[in-house]
Motif scaffolding. Structure first.
Motif, short mmCIF file in Angstrom:
data_model
loop_
_atom_site.label_atom_id
_atom_site.label_comp_id
_atom_site.label_asym_id
_atom_site.label_seq_id
_atom_site.Cartn_x
_atom_site.Cartn_y
_atom_site.Cartn_z
N GLY A 129 47.90 42.38 41.19
CA GLY A 129 47.11 43.37 40.46
C GLY A 129 46.54 42.84 39.16
O GLY A 129 46.26 43.61 38.24
N LEU A 130 46.35 41.51 39.07
CA LEU A 130 45.83 40.91 37.84
C LEU A 130 44.33 41.17 37.70
O LEU A 130 43.57 40.99 38.65
N LYS A 131 43.92 41.59 36.53
CA LYS A 131 42.50 41.74 36.24
C LYS A 131 41.86 40.38 35.93
O LYS A 131 40.67 40.19 36.13
N VAL A 132 42.70 39.47 35.42
CA VAL A 132 42.25 38.12 35.12
C VAL A 132 43.29 37.14 35.64
O VAL A 132 44.47 37.23 35.30
N ASN A 133 42.86 36.21 36.46
CA ASN A 133 43.73 35.14 36.94
C ASN A 133 43.64 34.01 35.93
O ASN A 133 42.72 33.19 35.96
N TRP A 134 44.60 33.96 35.01
CA TRP A 134 44.53 33.00 33.92
C TRP A 134 44.68 31.56 34.40
O TRP A 134 44.18 30.63 33.76
#
Length: 497
Positions: free
Chosen positions: A338-343
């Motif tokens: 559920g990550l909004k940004v895949n760092w």
């Protein structure tokens, strides 16, 4: 061809997604929008380059001096750019499908023009240099002495065959190893259809470059000017006349039109409240402003920057799809978390771009070779970071839910396809027959261009006869084939209704 087939086509047929949809799964929605912004801005620059190139052709006809500075020195040149920019923007915003179909008619004509450019340029080059052509050996001697003789600058960096190969590879890198063309294969039965691109790549990355090199050498010799100070309009006008001018306009236009269309699609995801037409007008306005600067004719620099900017993302796509399942990592792990940004992906992307421009700035690695280690660094770094940030975890439940969702989606698409009304093509057989006849006559006109070119080569007609004849036949070809294409398009559109 191999990178396009094994990376881009394989990914497209395996996922059945566009790159934008695929990136949303692996980058997260926020990072995907950042990528869309980068891609859109680079595409605007590429479209501006196409408009600027076309403008150099009209500049030649209008008697405007060559724009030798990086900025425009003639208000008439700026006016030409603005008019072309408005036309291309309006077409992309309002009638792209019909325009795209007409663009396809330009392909065969452009191939013929590339070929006759060399046929017509050789006698002019021979005459300008005082060489007689009596055999193929004489032609080869001209190639060595005037076409492939180097820049003439003793301090210039030598180019090997590997520099040339990687330059050709770099030109379309963003669409191949960057995977931006995977959308083309969403509906292909097999990735092996990607091998068909060898035809286009032979024409675009081998045949055309050689033909244009001969034409450039001839123009420089005829005009007694260094090729480095001539623009596309001056080169083609010197060798082919109005036919060459038309070729430059068509080449620039067919580059700019679909490019700003795709750029607007990418930018629309960032500004969803605006219509596609509104975004296209915004994109077209920025494209037109950039195209006013003659430095935008350096399309090689633009596609290189585009390649360096996105090839790292392409590497992550390939790693996520094919490497992760083989090393025990979970594909689409960031989406399941559920990550909004895949760092892991963002850091990898930034590092890959910084590496590329550091190599360019320091000169540690030749610009044509930078993308190779950049791709490898992105693939390795993303694998390490993704493993550390969650790709090794178990997502069995999420994977099962995603598989069920995709199954229902496929069932819905298949159901809608079955319920779609069949096309009534028989009602338009008359129009299609007329279109077929017009197309055949157009091909006769195309053959006439070849005939006039060889007639000039063998001395049967003068150059002053060839140039207007080739231009008149080109106009006939576009009028006939354009009409045929429009009739076919209308018949298809009415059949679907």
């Amino acid at each position: 061809m191999l990178s396009f087939t094994l990376c881009c086509a394989t990914l497209g047929t395996d996922t059945r997604l566009t790159l934008y949809s695929f990136l949303k799964k692996i980058l997260g929605p926020y990072a995907q929008k950042a990528y869309n912004l980068v891609w859109s801005l680079c595409s605007i620059a590429l479209a501006a380059s196409g408009i600027c190139v076309s403008s150099t052709a009209i500049r030649e006809v209008a008697g405007v001096p060559i724009q030798a500075k990086w900025y425009p020195t003639s208000p008439v040149f700026v006016l030409i750019v603005v008019v072309l920019g408005i036309i291309v923007t309006l077409v992309a915003a309002n009638g792209f499908e019909a325009c795209a179909k007409f663009s396809s008619t330009c392909v065969l004509w452009m191939i013929v023009i590339f070929f006759i450019a060399a046929v017509v340029a050789l006698p002019q080059l021979a005459q300008a240099t005082g060489v007689q052509i009596n055999s193929f050996g004489d032609i080869w001697a001209i190639f060595n002495s005037n076409v492939g003789s180097g820049s003439g600058n003793p301090n210039a960096e030598p180019y090997t065959i590997f520099h040339v190969i990687c330059f050709a590879w770099l030109c379309n890198l963003a669409w191949h190893m960057g995977c931006n063309d995977m959308r083309l294969f969403r509906f292909a039965k097999n990735y092996k259809y990607g091998f068909i691109t060898s035809i286009g790549m032979f024409v675009g990355h081998f045949f055309a470059w050689i033909m244009v090199a001969i034409m450039g050498a001839a123009a420089a010799a005829v005009l007694k000017t260094s090729l480095t100070v001539l623009d596309p309009g001056a080169v083609t006008n010197a060798v082919l006349g109005l036919t060459g001018i038309t070729a430059v306009i068509v080449a620039g236009w067919t580059t700019a039109n679909p490019t700003i269309y795709r750029s607007a699609l990418a930018l629309n995801t960032i500004m969803p409240k605006k219509t596609h037409k509104q975004v296209t007008y915004m994109v077209g306005g920025l494209m037109t402003v950039l195209a006013c600067f003659p430095m935008m004719t350096n399309i090689g620099d633009i596609v290189a920057i585009l390649g360096w900017a996105v090839v790292g993302v392409g590497a992550m796509c390939i790693v996520e799809q094919y490497v992760f399942p083989r090393i025990g990592y979970t594909r689409y792990w960031s989406m399941y978390k559920g990550l909004k940004v895949n760092w892991a992906a963002v850091i990898t992307w930034v590092v890959s771009v910084v590496f590329a421009f550091a190599m360019l700035k320091t000169g540690t690695l030749h610009r044509n070779f930078i993308f190779i280690p950049e791709y490898i660094i992105a693939a390795v770094l993303y694998t390490i970071l993704a493993g550390a940030m969650g790709a090794k975890q178990d997502y069995s439940k999420e994977e099962a839910e995603e598989a069920e969702f995709q199954r229902k989606l496929r069932d819905l698409v298949n159901k809608e396809a079955e319920e779609a009304a069949p096309e009534d093509v028989h009602a338009h057989e008359g129009s299609l027959k007329v279109a077929g006849i017009l197309s055949k006559i157009a091909y006769v006109a195309l053959a006439g261009i070849l005939l006039t070119a060889f007639s000039y080569y063998f001395g049967a007609i003068a150059l002053t006869t060839f140039k207007p004849a080739a231009f008149a036949l080109s106009i006939c070809y576009f009028a006939l084939n354009g009409s045929a294409t429009f009739m076919k398009y209308r018949a298809e559109a009415n059949a679907i209704k």
